[in-house]
Design an enzyme around this catalytic site. Structure first.
Site, PDB file in Angstrom:
ATOM      1  N   ASP A   1      -4.328  -6.133  13.103  1.00 36.06           N
ATOM      2  CA  ASP A   1      -4.238  -4.543  13.184  1.00 36.06           C
ATOM      3  C   ASP A   1      -2.985  -4.399  14.139  1.00 36.06           C
ATOM      4  O   ASP A   1      -3.126  -3.600  14.985  1.00 36.06           O
ATOM      5  CB  ASP A   1      -5.655  -4.176  14.255  1.00 36.06           C
ATOM      6  CG  ASP A   1      -6.744  -4.561  13.271  1.00 36.06           C
ATOM      7  OD1 ASP A   1      -7.058  -3.745  12.348  1.00 36.06           O
ATOM      8  OD2 ASP A   1      -7.324  -5.404  13.620  1.00 36.06           O
TER       9      ASP A   1
ATOM     10  N   HIS B   1      -6.346  -1.167   5.846  1.00 39.18           N
ATOM     11  CA  HIS B   1      -5.338  -0.023   5.801  1.00 39.18           C
ATOM     12  C   HIS B   1      -4.014  -0.539   4.858  1.00 39.18           C
ATOM     13  O   HIS B   1      -3.355   0.425   4.636  1.00 39.18           O
ATOM     14  CB  HIS B   1      -4.802   0.050   6.976  1.00 39.18           C
ATOM     15  CG  HIS B   1      -5.557   0.981   8.113  1.00 39.18           C
ATOM     16  ND1 HIS B   1      -5.143   2.451   8.223  1.00 39.18           N
ATOM     17  CD2 HIS B   1      -6.832   0.822   8.471  1.00 39.18           C
ATOM     18  CE1 HIS B   1      -6.272   2.874   9.141  1.00 39.18           C
ATOM     19  NE2 HIS B   1      -7.204   1.930   9.348  1.00 39.18           N
TER      20      HIS B   1
HETATM   21 MN   LIG Z   1      -7.033  -1.749  11.866  1.00 44.31          MN
END
Ligand SMILES: [Mn+2]
Length: 398
Positions: free
Chosen positions: A8, A83
């Site tokens: 992330d 994402h």
């Molecule tokens: Mn994430």
């Protein structure tokens, strides 16, 4: 064996330039640490980028750091996160992989109706690495249900499984409503489960699942993450797990209970809280909540107070006044969470109202992403509209 585990990174996140800069610097700093720690290889467990089409700047900086690792002979193993995907299934990671900057280990084939994942062998350490992509709305669950686990379980050696999925057994309390999968969907007996997706740091071991590790975001992604998460990554050094925080700035976090107070009283309490403080290189996180006894939230003189904080050296002041209300009305608020979660909640509430062929849970996030697209450089308005219309027709299968 020594490796780094990041997840992330969300390169390109934050609209506010000062926070966007910290976010990019966090990645640069993490890679610098990884290099000085002389790791054998690096794992990135999804969401390297914040969007499937990252901005030129974030792409440029990411590529520069990955190139540095490649030149030093430090391999980077990666999986795509929720994402990283465009609605068409394309991902920037393919571009990076073609340039020799990383290896996407989430690859597999259909063998008699089951998903057989490919196992990659790290040339220097002989670590066996494989993984599963993460998708929006936990659509990777169907892949896990098809997964040929036995094939992976019988493989010998030091094994790493990379995932970008919330696991029920490790789900933090504050994210109770987040979609998750039971750990039993994962193959057993790996030496390390390099997880991503949940933006809360957590590690746990189970009898069949050793070292399940969520490093959390490399740099916090929202106001509430800034309040609770440090940001950083893990280094695994011959069985020992070491968290490496990436702390580029200090934080000063405070809240004022404004309930039954006048705006003037709130002003003076904030002033008291920041009095004589040195805010050099500090992010200030200020939460104001409660129902005022008179006036309106805008009567609190935030402009003046924020400029005082800036004069005391603050790097950036963030304020959250979503729960600050005026005496005459009580506002209905959606619980603060990230945009994706709010979107998902709204989609769930409204499912079944359209007559379309495709699965709505899959379709709507695709549509949102498509309609969010920006005009390409040099593209005319007409071409842009035409392209959006075609894309939408394609998703709707018209
Ligand atoms: Mn994430």
């Amino acid at each position: 064996m020594k490796f780094a585990h990041l997840a992330d990174c969300h390169m390109g996140a934050w609209r506010e330039p000062k926070l966007a800069e910290l976010n990019r610097k966090a990645f640069i700093s993490a890679v610098d640490t990884v290099i000085s720690e002389k790791v054998d290889f690096v794992l990135i467990s999804g969401d390297l980028f914040n969007t499937s089409l990252p901005s030129f700047d974030s792409l440029k900086e990411t590529v520069a750091k990955l190139k540095q690792l490649a030149d030093l002979g430090i391999p980077v193993y990666i999986i795509a996160g929720s994402h990283d995907f465009s609605p068409s299934g394309k991902t920037m990671l393919d571009v990076l992989e073609n340039a020799g900057l990383c290896t996407n280990v989430a690859k597999g084939e259909d063998v008699n109706g089951r998903l057989r994942l490919r196992i990659f062998v790290d040339p220097k350490t002989n670590a066996k690495i494989t993984g599963m992509i993460g998708k929006k709305g936990m659509l990777e669950r169907e892949f896990y249900e098809l997964l040929d686990r036995e094939h992976l379980e019988k493989e010998e050696g030091f094994k790493i499984f990379m995932l970008h999925t919330a696991l029920t057994e490790l789900k933090p309390k504050e994210l109770e409503k987040m979609d998750s999968a039971p750990i039993s969907l994962l193959p057993r007996g790996f030496d390390y489960y390099a997880a991503g997706h949940v933006h809360v740091r957590n590690t746990k071991s189970f009898p069949d699942y050793k070292n399940v590790v969520y490093p959390g975001p490399l740099f916090p992604n929202s106001f509430s993450e800034l309040e609770t998460e440090t940001g950083g990554f893990y280094i695994y050094d011959n069985g020992e797990l070491i968290f490496k925080p990436v702390e580029l700035v200090k934080k000063f976090i405070f809240g004022i209970d404004c309930g039954n107070k006048t705006p003037d009283k709130v002003d003076s309490e904030i002033e008291e809280a920041i009095k004589d403080k040195d805010f050099d290189n500090t992010i200030i996180l200020m939460r104001l909540a409660g129902k005022l006894s008179s006036g309106r939230p805008s009567d609190v003189d935030l402009k003046n107070l924020v400029s005082k904080m800036n004069a005391q050296g603050a790097y950036f002041v963030m304020k959250n006044t979503s729960k600050l209300t005026a005496p005459e009305f009580e506002e209905v608020q959606i619980e603060t969470s990230n945009i994706e979660e709010i979107e998902e909640a709204i989609i769930k509430e409204n499912m079944g109202q359209f007559k379309i062929k495709k699965n709505e849970k899959e379709l709507i996030p695709d549509m949102i992403e498509f309609l969010n697209k920006e005009k390409d450089e040099g593209e005319t308005n007409r071409d842009f509209e035409e392209r959006v219309r075609k894309d939408v027709d394609k998703i709707l299968e018209l």
